[in-house]
Write an enzyme that holds these catalytic residues in place. Structure first.
Site, PDB file in Angstrom:
ATOM      1  CG  HIS B  58      -2.317   0.793   0.865  1.00  0.00           C
ATOM      2  ND1 HIS B  58      -3.412   1.230   1.872  1.00  0.00           N
ATOM      3  CD2 HIS B  58      -2.119   1.809   0.764  1.00  0.00           C
ATOM      4  CE1 HIS B  58      -3.927   2.217   1.979  1.00  0.00           C
ATOM      5  NE2 HIS B  58      -3.313   2.717   0.836  1.00  0.00           N
ATOM      6  CG  HIS B  60      -1.404   6.860  -2.679  1.00  0.00           C
ATOM      7  ND1 HIS B  60      -1.944   6.245  -3.122  1.00  0.00           N
ATOM      8  CD2 HIS B  60      -1.156   6.424  -1.016  1.00  0.00           C
ATOM      9  CE1 HIS B  60      -2.938   5.686  -2.433  1.00  0.00           C
ATOM     10  NE2 HIS B  60      -2.552   5.834  -1.402  1.00  0.00           N
ATOM     11  CG  ASN B  92      -4.767   7.387  -5.162  1.00  0.00           C
ATOM     12  OD1 ASN B  92      -3.717   6.787  -4.982  1.00  0.00           O
ATOM     13  ND2 ASN B  92      -5.270   7.901  -4.659  1.00  0.00           N
ATOM     14  CG  ASP B 150      -6.064   3.402  -1.357  1.00  0.00           C
ATOM     15  OD1 ASP B 150      -6.768   3.198  -0.208  1.00  0.00           O
ATOM     16  OD2 ASP B 150      -4.985   3.922  -1.279  1.00  0.00           O
ATOM     17  CG  HIS B 177     -10.518   4.378   1.602  1.00  0.00           C
ATOM     18  ND1 HIS B 177      -9.456   4.952   1.485  1.00  0.00           N
ATOM     19  CD2 HIS B 177     -11.461   4.503   1.885  1.00  0.00           C
ATOM     20  CE1 HIS B 177     -10.093   5.850   2.428  1.00  0.00           C
ATOM     21  NE2 HIS B 177     -11.100   5.696   2.506  1.00  0.00           N
ATOM     22  CG  HIS B 230      -6.572   2.235   5.427  1.00  0.00           C
ATOM     23  ND1 HIS B 230      -7.861   2.326   5.207  1.00  0.00           N
ATOM     24  CD2 HIS B 230      -6.225   3.655   4.609  1.00  0.00           C
ATOM     25  CE1 HIS B 230      -8.011   2.897   4.494  1.00  0.00           C
ATOM     26  NE2 HIS B 230      -6.587   3.272   3.101  1.00  0.00           N
ATOM     27  CG  ASN B 276      -9.707  10.376   4.638  1.00  0.00           C
ATOM     28  OD1 ASN B 276     -10.653   9.409   6.091  1.00  0.00           O
ATOM     29  ND2 ASN B 276     -10.279   9.187   4.073  1.00  0.00           N
ATOM     30  CG  ASP B 303      -2.413   5.002   3.232  1.00  0.00           C
ATOM     31  OD1 ASP B 303      -2.156   5.373   1.967  1.00  0.00           O
ATOM     32  OD2 ASP B 303      -3.603   5.234   3.404  1.00  0.00           O
ATOM     33  CG  HIS B 307      -0.093  14.827   0.264  1.00  0.00           C
ATOM     34  ND1 HIS B 307      -0.495  15.245  -0.812  1.00  0.00           N
ATOM     35  CD2 HIS B 307      -0.650  14.587   1.303  1.00  0.00           C
ATOM     36  CE1 HIS B 307      -1.560  14.131  -0.822  1.00  0.00           C
ATOM     37  NE2 HIS B 307      -1.497  13.446   0.692  1.00  0.00           N
TER      38      HIS B 307
END
Lengths: 322, 423
Positions: B58, B60, B92, B150, B177, B230, B276, B303, B307
């Site tokens: 998991h 990103h 995503n 997700d 999710h 999660h 989240n 996860d 950012h």
């Protein structure tokens, strides 16, 4: 016999009631009367030179008339220069971050920043990263510390007058806050301030507008208006935002009025001496019946008058210490 | 030329090995595992654990679309520093990984730029819009290892049913999710006393639990493999536990911040404590650890959600959800799970390797055996260090653990026999 230690103001900012000690809160309250005197001068000049040459910036991200005007007057009566910045949209929408905007204001040598912002914690993140004095004029649903201080000051002054005791405190005074607690920064700051000063706080409002586990802030909660006003020394109505009804948080104004309005009928269950307070602006005849808002128990306009004195005290303490 | 890792303590869950052993590597392959081996080049692993390369199902990696947050290359470097040699990035991105061409793009970028193995997940619905099923058979053919929307749940139970029936047919797990959108709407942290005190709109635990329950019930209805991402709440963990007892095909993961932190971390309005699902309360944190201990949790997953500083240095309510985790995960597992005695070092390795590999059917990942790929992590479980987000290899710095002193440090990571990180 040792002399009592005198409290001295040492903080750079006033960003919340949370974390302030009783001695600090009382220092602010005790500093206010001299400034109330300045504003009340019948003759001469309603102004003292304590902030002469200083720049106070009123930076408001949300519309506000009362608080902004009150801060502006407070600064002017201390002889400060004032500048108003209205940001109608959020910083992220505008494309400039909050930090960048403040850095720009600071580059013009501002001394005090009075910030109203729609997000909880906005003044806190700025205060931690910037040099200027930050005053929280309301952050989201979180805090409105100057309102809580002017409320406590108004209650204390009234009690001192009625009891003819210039040393009277708020210890044991029963205060009931009515209405929308969930969305209210005034409620949160009032709860913390009143608790710190020894008062006992009861909350009353619809279950949909009371946040989860609010009891843990040290308050009693009831949905029954009669029970809430019974034995209260102060009845404090909060403004109900009419859009909350559209958001489905209560069924109708009619039912809200039936359950939670302060009017002559509900006041029958309150003690004779109970004060009526409201942070403004009032929705007449919704949370507060006109006859009550304008009645002899109402100290709503005193709150407004005291607001200027409290804010003068805070600006003075932040800039000059005390 | 051969490479020999000597004097290390080998932990290999599939073979039940936990003892001093040498590992002989020839090119990209493990040639031999045994005692007193010799090779051309010696790598000394004294005091260290040698284990299969870690697996995180998991992450990103933000490419394509958000390359200032992370790229497949930078995410790969961060993974390698954290001891991971196989990761499953979520779909995503922008555009969404919802067709074979996009999966091939990720595979190509991984081949060209990543130092570790990248096995993409594809979205379960086109554009993650929750309306039409993706071409899962073709997605699987080109290398997608799972389907998932997700970042979002699939609101329509009817559509989710079709997604799961189809995923079962194709043989892909669905990574769920779990979030009731309406109940969570407008929330920025866990709904509870801390949110009430801070005046921040909350996300109730029920928003997650309702959908864990629903998603499992549809797993039961369809017979598909649903993997709950999660898990953060006490009741959510209990729902998964009961489903497993019933024999439903469900697995679950949790992440380091959920066993290390509570919503208290939001005090001070730190946006690096915003993710989240949100950080919950102490009783939930303890229940998450209990779920890890009793086997309800099948794998640990970060996860990893990068950012930029600009995006995160804003008002709490404006900040995006997500925290990075790849470079601190192993240390959080050692510090938060092994050192307090909740699980053994062997179990930790299993949860960080085989656990995730099994869920996404990553055949060669999570094992260290003769003839297999030389994906190997060497870490010192006793080494103390202080997290310094400024030194991350990730492009982003949004860690809630910055400044924390922890134990468990990756010394070297090998992927296909090549050293991809050395500390």
């Amino acid at each position: 016999m040792g002399e009592a230690t005198r409290t001295v103001w040492t903080r750079k900012d006033l960003i919340g009631i949370d974390g302030l000690g009783r001695d600090e809160l009382e220092l602010i309250l005790d500093t206010a009367p001299q400034f109330a005197g300045v504003s009340a001068r019948k003759s001469g000049i309603k102004r003292v030179p304590l902030l002469q040459g200083r720049l106070v910036v009123n930076w408001f991200h949300e519309p506000s008339t009362r608080t902004r005007t009150s801060f502006e007057l407070a600064a002017k009566r201390l002889s400060a220069d004032t500048l108003g910045i209205a940001a109608s949209t959020s910083s992220s929408v505008k494309g400039e971050t909050l930090h960048d905007t403040l850095s720009n204001i600071e580059a013009m040598h501002a001394d005090v920043i009075v910030l109203r912002h729609g997000c909880a914690g906005a003044p806190h993140i700025l205060a931690a990263a910037h040099e200027s004095h930050i005053v929280n004029a309301g952050d989201g649903r979180h805090e409105h510390p100057t309102q809580a201080l002017l409320d406590a000051f108004t209650m204390r002054e009234h009690i001192r007058r009625v009891r003819e005791d210039p040393e009277a405190t708020l210890d044991g005074v029963k205060v009931t806050l009515l209405g929308d607690i969930t969305h209210s920064r005034v409620a949160r700051s009032d709860i913390m301030c009143l608790n710190a000063l020894g008062a006992e706080v009861t909350l009353c409002g619809p279950a949909t507008l009371l946040p989860m586990e609010i009891e843990r802030m040290g308050v009693r909660v009831t949905y029954d208006l009669r029970e809430a006003v019974h034995e209260a020394d102060v009845l404090y109505a909060l403004r109900i935002q009419l859009e909350r009804q559209k958001a489905g948080l209560f069924p109708s104004l009619r039912e809200y009025i039936r359950l939670f309005r302060l009017d002559n009928e509900s006041l029958k269950h309150a003690p004779e001496h109970a004060l009526i307070m409201h942070p403004g602006p009032i929705n007449r005849d919704i949370e507060l019946a006109a006859e009550v808002a304008d009645g002899p128990r109402s100290v709503i306009l005193e709150q407004v008058t005291n607001g200027v004195a409290i804010r003068m005290a805070i600006l003075h303490l932040l800039v000059n210490g005390g | 030329m051969s490479l020999i890792i000597k004097n290390g303590h080998l932990i290999e869950p599939t073979q039940g090995i936990s003892e001093p052993m040498d590992v002989l590597i020839d090119g990209d392959t493990v040639r031999r595992v045994g005692k007193d081996l010799d090779g051309d080049e010696v790598m000394d692993a004294s005091g260290c654990v040698v284990c299969p390369g870690l697996v995180d199902i998991h992450v990103h990696f933000r490419e394509p679309g958000y390359e200032s947050k992370e790229t497949i290359a930078s995410g790969g470097r961060a993974a390698a520093r954290g001891g991971f040699t196989t990761v499953v990035p979520m779909a995503n991105t922008n555009p969404v990984i919802d067709n074979a061409g996009m999966v091939e793009f990720v595979n190509r970028r991984a081949r060209e730029t990543a130092c570790i193995r990248v096995r993409p997940a594809a979205s379960a619905t086109k554009g993650m819009k929750g309306a039409e099923i993706t071409e899962m058979a073709e997605l699987k053919d080109v290398g997608a290892v799972a389907v998932t929307d997700d970042g979002k749940d699939i609101a329509s139970s009817a559509l989710l049913r079709r997604v799961l029936e189809y995923a079962r047919m194709v043989g892909l797990p669905y990574l769920a999710h779990c979030e009731d959108e309406a109940l969570a709407e407008g929330g920025h942290m866990n709904e509870g006393y801390t949110a009430t005190h801070l005046g921040i709109p909350g996300i109730p635990k029920a928003a997650e639990e309702i959908r864990i329950d629903r998603n499992i019930r549809i797993a039961e209805l369809t017979g598909a493999h649903v993997h709950i991402q999660h898990v953060t709440t006490k009741e959510g963990m209990a729902i998964v536990r009961r489903a497993k007892e019933k024999g439903i095909r469900v697995t679950c993961e949790t992440g380091p911040h959920y066993w290390m932190l509570t919503d208290d971390a939001v005090r001070g309005f730190s946006t690096n404590a915003k993710m989240n699902p949100p950080l919950r309360e102490e009783e939930d944190r303890l229940a998450i650890i209990e779920g890890i201990k009793d086997g309800t949790v099948d794998c640990l997953a970060t996860d990893h959600a990068p950012h930029t500083r600009t995006e995160k240095e804003v008002e709490f309510e404006y900040a995006p959800f997500g925290v990075v985790g790849l470079e601190t995960c192993l240390a959080m597992a050692v510090t938060g799970l092994v050192e307090p005695g909740h699980i053994s070092l062997e179990r930790m390795v299993e949860l960080l390797t085989l656990g995730g590999a099994r869920i996404c059917n990553l055949e060669d990942a999570g094992v260290l055996r003769e003839g297999g790929p030389a994906d190997i992590t060497i870490f010192d479980p006793k080494a103390e260090w202080t997290v310094d987000a400024g030194r991350f290899l990730s492009l982003s710095r949004n860690s809630p653990f910055d400044g924390m002193t922890v134990r468990g440090l990756v010394k070297r990571t090998l992927c296909a026999g090549r050293t991809v990180y050395e500390g």
